[in-house]
Structures are given as C-alpha cells and as structure tokens.
Enzyme design. Structure first.
Site, PDB file in Angstrom:
ATOM      1  N   HIS A 164      31.283  40.816  26.851  1.00 11.33           N
ATOM      2  CA  HIS A 164      32.008  39.552  26.997  1.00 11.33           C
ATOM      3  C   HIS A 164      33.482  39.782  26.714  1.00 11.33           C
ATOM      4  O   HIS A 164      33.874  40.727  26.006  1.00 11.33           O
ATOM      5  CB  HIS A 164      31.437  38.477  26.065  1.00 11.33           C
ATOM      6  CG  HIS A 164      31.735  38.698  24.614  1.00 11.33           C
ATOM      7  ND1 HIS A 164      32.864  38.199  24.004  1.00 11.33           N
ATOM      8  CD2 HIS A 164      31.056  39.367  23.649  1.00 11.33           C
ATOM      9  CE1 HIS A 164      32.851  38.530  22.727  1.00 11.33           C
ATOM     10  NE2 HIS A 164      31.765  39.248  22.483  1.00 11.33           N
ATOM     11  N   CYS A 165      34.286  38.923  27.303  1.00  5.25           N
ATOM     12  CA  CYS A 165      35.717  38.918  27.023  1.00  5.25           C
ATOM     13  C   CYS A 165      36.035  37.621  26.291  1.00  5.25           C
ATOM     14  O   CYS A 165      35.172  37.048  25.636  1.00  5.25           O
ATOM     15  CB  CYS A 165      36.519  39.070  28.319  1.00  5.25           C
ATOM     16  SG  CYS A 165      36.214  37.747  29.507  1.00  5.25           S
ATOM     17  N   MET A 166      37.241  37.132  26.408  1.00  8.65           N
ATOM     18  CA  MET A 166      37.625  35.930  25.677  1.00  8.65           C
ATOM     19  C   MET A 166      36.861  34.695  26.128  1.00  8.65           C
ATOM     20  O   MET A 166      36.562  33.808  25.334  1.00  8.65           O
ATOM     21  CB  MET A 166      39.132  35.692  25.840  1.00  8.65           C
ATOM     22  CG  MET A 166      39.996  36.727  25.123  1.00  8.65           C
ATOM     23  SD  MET A 166      39.802  36.664  23.324  1.00  8.65           S
ATOM     24  CE  MET A 166      40.501  35.059  22.990  1.00  8.65           C
TER      25      MET A 166
END
Length: 483
Positions: free
Chosen positions: A28-30
C-alpha cells in the site's frame, strides 16, 4: 459494514478480488491498496467499487497491480488486515492440500486394507472406553479396600464385553468386507466358545479365546469371502439354505484347524514383544515410538497399531503402547503453544490455535497438525521432538517397573487419565508417570519450537521477530513426514 472497521473492509474485499489464491502480493501507499493478481478476470469490479470504504479503482499497467483507493489513514489500517486474511486463508488452504495429498497417498491397496481393519475396531471404541473406565474404578476400589460387596458386580460389568469382543469384531469385519454381519459373528464366536477345549490341533488342545481378536478378524474375513463366492455360484433357489451353511461350516472348520492356532501364535508374539520392548529398550524405545508417531499418522500407518492395541488389552487388560504414543500429542500441544507465544502479531493463527488447543489437550491433534504445525513446516518436526522426550520419560519408568498402560483405545492427552492401568489398576504411580510424560512433552515441544522451529517464520500475516521475505506471502513447503 462501517468504513471505520478495517477488518470488515478487508473481509469484504477479499472474495471480490478472487480470494486468497488469486492474490500474489499485497502492498500500500498513502491512499491505495496495491494488489498483485494472478487472474484479473476473477475480480468483480462493480462490487469492489460499490463498497462504502472504496473511493475508486485504478489499473496500473506499468507495475501490473490492481489498486483500490481507500484514502489516507484507512489504507494503513486495511492493508495489514487484508494481508492477514490472505495469508491465513493460504495457511488453511495448505493444510487442506496436505490432507488431500495424504488421502491420495493413502489410497494404496495396503493402506486401504489398514483403513478397513481400523474401521472394524473404531465402532468398538465407545464400549472399550466405558468398560475401561469401570475397570479402572473397580481396581481403585479394590486397592483401597472399599465397597467389597459391589466390586464383583463392577468386575462383571466391565469384563462382559471383553469376554465377547471377538464376536463384535466378527460382526464388524463381515460388514466391512461385504459379508452378512451375523454370519461373521457366528464364525468369530467359535473362537470364544468353551467347547473348543475339546478340539486338538497339531497335537495340542485349543483353549477358548486362543487367537483373540486377530483370530476373529481372520475368521470373519474368510467367512465374508466364502459367502460372496457362494452367492455367485449357488443356485438362487438353494441360496437361503446352502450359503449360510457353507459359510459357517467352511470358515468355522478353517478357524478351528488353522486360524486360531496361527493367530494365537501371533498374539502371543505381540504380547511378548511389547513386554520386551519396554523392559529392554526403556527410554530409547519410548523415544522412538513417541517421536515417530506423528509421521506414522501422516503416512496412514498408525492404523496398523489398532489391532495390536486390542490384542494387548485382551491379553493383559491394557496396552502399554498407547500412553507412549500419546506423548506425540503432548509434543504437538507444546509446539502450538510456542507458535502462539512467538507470533504475537498473527491474530488469525493465534485464533486458530486458541480454538484447537483444548481439543489437543484432550488428545485430538488433527486441528493443530493440519491447521498449524504442518503448514508451517518446521514446527511439525519440533513437535516430534517433544513427543520423543515424553515417550522416553514414560519408557524409562516402564523399564524401571513403573508400567503405564491404557485399558481402552482412542483417548489420549488428559482424556486418558481415567483409563490408566499399570497392572494394579489406577494407582498414584501410574498417574504420576503419565503426567510426567505429558509435562515433558509439553515443555520439550515448546522449547524446541520456540528456539529452533520458527526461524524465518513470521506467521501467516503478522510482523514477527524475524523479517519475512517480501517475495513470499506464505511459508515454504513443509518437510516430508519423518524428515
């Protein structure tokens, strides 16, 4: 479902992207949950987009990832929950794959025969347990000098089934091998009929019960074969008269003039071997038996021990092998406890252990074996180490005179305590030795697994003490049974 519950969001997403088997990577990213998928066609896009927590879906052709927009904060909570579910389902799937593989490997003619023989004795276990507990209670009362007027009645209640166990074995054998149950019972009844004492074979008089359950098993299996042959060759008009007559006559005479004598020799050899094994082998014999029982279960060969247990119980009143073999379950419990303690962040695996551990303490080890130790691999081997040490403890005391036996087949773990017998009924020494063996198995299984069984394993989805490789979502394949 609410958008603030990350576990509910993860649980809702997983089936919509094709399930755990379709997920090859999780990151996942932000704002986005980034998934590597094995088959894009399995994703139900419309339903994913319709989830309240989902803000959108993005296809990244450059990286080949399927990205679900959840928003800042939310994605950081949903991603670990999602990964836990993916790996937990993967672990369960591996356990099921192991079971399926074992079933396929156990489909050989020899192992199928063992399974059929086991099916003859398994229905008898409730009666063995009930009569065994009554026999243990009777022995305790006799040792304490209590209720002398009642103990003869208790003895009769406990012993009646064992006196006729050959008949029940015959009934079940005929049913399992495709014959008429009552004919199998009739032929097996020859084994325990007092009148066989008047029959002379090879210059020796037969004795009632000679050959025991093994003789009854062989007699009823032969009767089933003869009956099926008669059904094929006897004219239909005469079948109702000739088939049962020929079945009982031929199988009965074969039992008297061959099977009882041969089975009696085998039964005597089994009893002698069991006594010598513990008297001479002690801790070494106990370690081998306790350490190898789990692999025997995996190979399906443990079923060969059921008629041996039954023979020992019939001969001596108890089987000295079962308490030692029960130590394998103690090692398994200790190993599972170590996994629970070490992998604190793996909530899914810890939940599995919590649900399976009570059954494991009572001697039902399959949930822990197939749900925990085998899929993880190395903990299965360290569980065997715990079983070996527990078996060595019981075997050592057996060599020193502290015999521990069980009056019934089936239960182990804590459930075996009421069925213990060391030749003098349920005594404090017998209980203490068996309890010491369990404790040894628990402690050794725990220590071996904690120190050596979890290297490189962080569980099915938690951040453990060791770093899990980023390229794998699940542990490698388990070692071959017995390795």
């Amino acid at each position: 479902m609410t958008t603030t519950d990350p576990r509910a969001t993860a649980a809702a997403l997983l089936p919509l992207v094709g399930g755990a088997a379709n997920v090859s990577s999780v990151a996942h990213c932000m704002t986005r949950l980034r998934l590597g998928l094995r088959d894009r066609a399995l994703v139900r896009d419309a339903e994913v987009r319709a989830l309240p927590a989902v803000l959108g879906v993005v296809e990244d052709e450059a990286t080949g990832t399927y990205q679900i927009v959840l928003g800042p904060g939310t994605v950081a909570r949903v991603a670990p929950a999602f990964e836990t579910l993916v790996d937990a389902e993967g672990l369960a799937a591996r356990g099921e794959a192991i079971r399926a593989g074992q079933r396929a490997r156990n489909a050989t003619p020899g192992k199928l025969l063992l399974r059929r023989i086991a099916a003859v004795f398994v229905p008898l276990i409730p009666a063995l347990i009930g009569c065994g507990i009554i026999a243990g209670l009777t022995g305790l009362l006799v040792n304490l000098g209590r209720l002398p007027g009642l103990t003869p009645a208790l003895t009769a209640t406990a012993s009646g089934f064992m006196a006729l166990i050959a008949v029940f074995v015959g009934i079940n054998t005929a049913r399992e091998f495709g014959g008429t149950p009552v004919l199998g019972g009739a032929v097996a009844a020859v084994v325990v009929f007092p009148g066989v004492a008047k029959v002379e074979v090879f210059g020796q008089q037969l004795s009632p019960g000679q050959g025991g359950v093994l003789g009854a098993l062989a007699a009823a299996a032969l009767a089933a074969y003869i009956e099926k042959w008669c059904r094929r060759h006897v004219p239909e008009a005469l079948d109702v008269l000739l088939t049962p007559t020929l079945t009982v006559l031929v199988a009965g005479l074969a039992t008297l003039y061959g099977l009882m004598y041969a089975a009696g020799a085998v039964s005597t050899a089994i009893g002698t071997a069991a006594d010598r094994l513990l008297a001479g082998g002690g801790a070494v014999a106990g370690a081998v038996l306790g350490g190898l029982f789990l692999p025997l279960v995996m190979l399906g060969l443990h079923q060969a021990l059921i008629p041996i247990h039954a023979t020992l119980i019939e001969q001596q009143g108890y089987t000295v092998l079962l308490p030692i073999l029960a130590m394998a379950g103690a090692g398994q419990v200790g190993a599972a406890a170590a996994v629970y303690v070490r992998l604190r962040q793996d909530t899914a695996l810890r939940r599995t252990i919590r649900s399976a551990l009570p059954a494991g303490l009572l001697g039902v080890g399959e949930p822990l074996i197939y749900g925990v130790s085998l899929p993880l691999g190395r903990p299965f081997a360290t569980a065997c180490v715990g079983g070996a040490f527990g078996g060595a403890f019981v075997g050592l005391f057996g060599m020193l005179g502290g015999t521990v036996g069980a009056t019934a087949i089936g239960p182990s773990g804590w459930a075996l305590f009421p069925l213990l017998d060391g030749g003098g009924g349920l005594t404090g020494t017998t209980v203490a030795v068996y309890a010491g063996g369990l404790l040894t198995g628990y402690v050794t299984g725990f220590a071996a697994t904690y120190l050596f069984g979890l290297r490189g394993i962080t569980g099915t989805g938690g951040a453990g003490e060791d770093a899990r490789p980023d390229t794998a979502l699940s542990p490698g394949p388990p070692p071959a049974p017995g390795s």
